[in-house]
Design an enzyme around this catalytic site. Sequence first.
Site, mmCIF file in Angstrom:
data_model
loop_
_atom_site.group_PDB
_atom_site.id
_atom_site.type_symbol
_atom_site.label_atom_id
_atom_site.label_comp_id
_atom_site.label_asym_id
_atom_site.label_seq_id
_atom_site.Cartn_x
_atom_site.Cartn_y
_atom_site.Cartn_z
ATOM 1 C CD GLU A 174 93.440 -0.271 99.550
ATOM 2 O OE1 GLU A 174 93.545 0.120 98.392
ATOM 3 O OE2 GLU A 174 93.565 -1.471 99.875
ATOM 4 C CD GLU A 227 99.140 -0.792 95.183
ATOM 5 O OE1 GLU A 227 98.888 0.269 94.575
ATOM 6 O OE2 GLU A 227 98.278 -1.476 95.739
HETATM 7 C C1 RAM Z 1 95.607 -3.746 98.260
HETATM 8 C C2 RAM Z 1 96.271 -3.061 99.387
HETATM 9 C C3 RAM Z 1 97.221 -3.852 100.223
HETATM 10 C C4 RAM Z 1 97.142 -5.310 99.988
HETATM 11 C C5 RAM Z 1 95.768 -5.766 99.590
HETATM 12 C C6 RAM Z 1 95.654 -7.231 99.318
HETATM 13 O O1 RAM Z 1 94.425 -3.104 97.942
HETATM 14 O O2 RAM Z 1 96.875 -1.906 98.905
HETATM 15 O O3 RAM Z 1 98.521 -3.403 100.072
HETATM 16 O O4 RAM Z 1 97.526 -5.947 101.186
HETATM 17 O O5 RAM Z 1 95.284 -5.084 98.505
#
Ligand code: RAM
Length: 898
Positions: free
Chosen positions: A487, A751
């Site tokens: 990502e 996260e």
């Molecule tokens: C996830 C990413 C990011 C976020 C988006 C919407 O995949 O890690 O942090 O902003 O989605």
Amino acid sequence: MTESQGRGPLPYGLRCDHRVEPLGLDEPAPLLSWRLSSGRRGDAPAGYRVRVRDEDGTQVWDTGAVDDPSAVSVRYGGPALRARTRYLWTVAVAGADGAWTQEGSWFETGMQGPSAWTAAWITHDPSVLDVVDAPEEGELALADHGLQPAVRLRKAFEVPAAPAGARLYVTARGLYEMRVNGERVGDAELAPGWTDYRDRVDYQVHDVTGLLRPGTNMLAATVADGWWSGFAGFDPRRPGAHYGTFPQLLAELHLVHAGGAVDVIATGGDWQSARSPVRYADLLKGECHDLRRETPGWDLPAGDRDDAGWLPAWVAGTDPSRLTASAAPPVRAVRELPARSVTRAGENRFLVDFGQNFAGRVRLTARGLTRGDRVVVRHGEALDDAGGLYTANLRTADATDVLIAGDDAETVFEPRFTYHGFRHVEVTGLTALDAGDITGVVLHSDTPWAGEFTCSDPGIDRLHQAICWGQRSNFVSVPTDCPQRDERLGWLADAQVFLPTACLNADVAAFFDGWLREVRGAQSPDGAFTNVAPRLAGVADEGAPGWGDAGVLIPWHLYQVYGDERFLERNLDAMCAWVDHIHRHNPGLVWTRRVGPHFADWLAPAPTPRDVLATAYFARSADLTARAAGVLGRDETAARYGALAGHIRKTFTERFATPDGRIHGDTQTGYLLALAFGLLPAELVPGAVRRLAELVEEAGPGLTTGFLGVGLIAPVLDAHGHADLAHALLRRTDPPSWLYPLGHGATTVWERWDGYTAERGFQAAAMNSFNHYALGSVGEWLHRGVAGLDQAPGSAGYRELLIRPRPGDLTSASARYESVRGTVATAWSRHDGVFDLRVTVPPGATATVHVPTDDPAGVRESGVPAADAPGVRIAGAGPRELRCRIASGEYRFTAGLH
Ligand code: RAM
């Protein structure tokens, strides 16, 4: 370089366009800035004088003495700057006593426009580049993975006499490393960095004078795929789907001789090319270096005699129109981490723990090798329950580096064209591995560190450290969401919510200035910002609420922190276009259409209604656009967007608020947005605050916010009289909370609030990063709330400080920040009923200090009653505080507090 030792404020920390001595600048009117220090209380500059000279010493610009006690910068306003020229500049600052003190620095211009370039994009003949031997055991099959070897390029040339100066202007489609006579040029990593290469490619300038010698010289390069032609983002398509298909170099070496004659060695068909022994190098997959294919001396002056395997370079194009001098600081190997432990995990297999999650790579000394041996280094953020390397959450990022041994029994392996996000590595293929043989090399954009924070709770200090490591790991060329999985995108909301914290940790002005070019560049003709920048082919959604709005919020915040109006000038048109875009599609002022993929309050335990969240952001963007226009004196624009913001706020209240201040959906984030963005009429605020506080209490006290709400919760609670609740959230240790992960092995912010729990183990591997800074946006409140180091509302560039510590039940805290004006600092402690507060205010700034006390009349400053202290004026008293106005200098308040 101080010429006269005046007693007045001393200039230091000179910057040009927010960088120290930048080499290669295309900006026609760069900002020259300085900071101030002084040992004397109440000191303020009377004025300044800036002079700019060219290399020959000819003065090109002189501001004359400017009577401005608040200035710490000026925009260059002299005749047009010449390309490829070094300018020396000085600033003299006058003290109140009339004495001047001077400091000097320099900047050097770049190519200043595409017409100046004569170089061509070159590479190895692509028709033979990936025609390679079948993969051998342990190697990825190149064709299957769409990987290809790195390319070597070189050119021998004669230099009759050592030149007076030599500059290398260089960039790549891909990543480059340049060498002159076998020596590496500069220390930048992953250069030229990530941009939407279809729009723009940054170039860099290196001073290589010291690397040349009379006679034959060799200019050599390796280029690898990088973001240009490697895997990028979560799009598993073959590399090349986003920008290009094979890496290319473009470079010009300018040899400036005494007397001024210039020789240019430019990339073109007269260069040689070969496949590199780097069999592949991919940011996500990893790098494989086959030492059996190494040709020592290829980059030395005599290397041109050995032409085996070399072809004439293939000219891929000559269009220099998209080249821009990079504004941001380069990525560098900023520090090294020793291995904390090395554990044998099987035959010829070791697990190494660096004790810290970070972005970078390892440097490994491999011993006891036999030709053809394979040493494989895999990277991961965590260990699984069986004690093995956990990599499921990396998705398709293999994060695997491979060394294939040549004839040397011992070799040092350090990949150059990849990076990983990891704490642990697994090394296979060695019979022995000592901790001293492996080092973690930390890579990040080299934004100068500018802030410190510490307090009496070691858990909160560890949280602060984790936040800082999240910043380091994710400011790699652009602000990314995460450094480990497939990502690593420049997600706009992540950047927006973390920016206030980031600014207090490091000087990120130039870094964000560079990235904002990408944000603007990605904007659609219709005005829609995107969700990610740089843009990738296939990831082109319109910006979601809170994501696209970053194109407005970020320039505004940068202006406030750095006081540089160019952040607004450069972005105002794009900001207006974004607001117009939302308005056009939502004439009823409730933002429900053109919401992109609407991520809402991403990953929130309690979902906020989408129209509430979107409309709040619509109002915020309209309001900040109006304010930005106001700062720039664009009154009509300010009035238009100001009126629009007012209408949206009214609509928000009518549609979503009840007369007692309840907000539709009744979520913490709903109240936070309404209060932080000032959406409610004054009479509804108390009810909204009361309900927010109840929701926080009912949750434990706890939080139910996602990415958009999380950074607001502590500041909003604090601003409305609930600093105690903010402290309660901060010190909570079960999920969802900031301290919970730290009790479960985290060294960076996760996260997800529950990335790992003892009961369930790892969260779903499909989305579970252990190094994501968004939830770390509480860092802002540690500095501004806990330590109390803040700017007054309406202040830009730290001219008006607000010192208002929120001790909670902590016993001490301190923060220090290197602002554009100079050092600002607070340090407080409380013992035996005495609150002790030290404050540093830079020259030319003033501060309002809120001293917490039960006895306002008893507050003393440096031992005397505050009312009598020099530089202190009593501004008022509250039930549990004394407010003082102070001028610049160092102060120490003591107050009774139980
Ligand atoms: C996830 C990413 C990011 C976020 C988006 C919407 O995949 O890690 O942090 O902003 O989605």
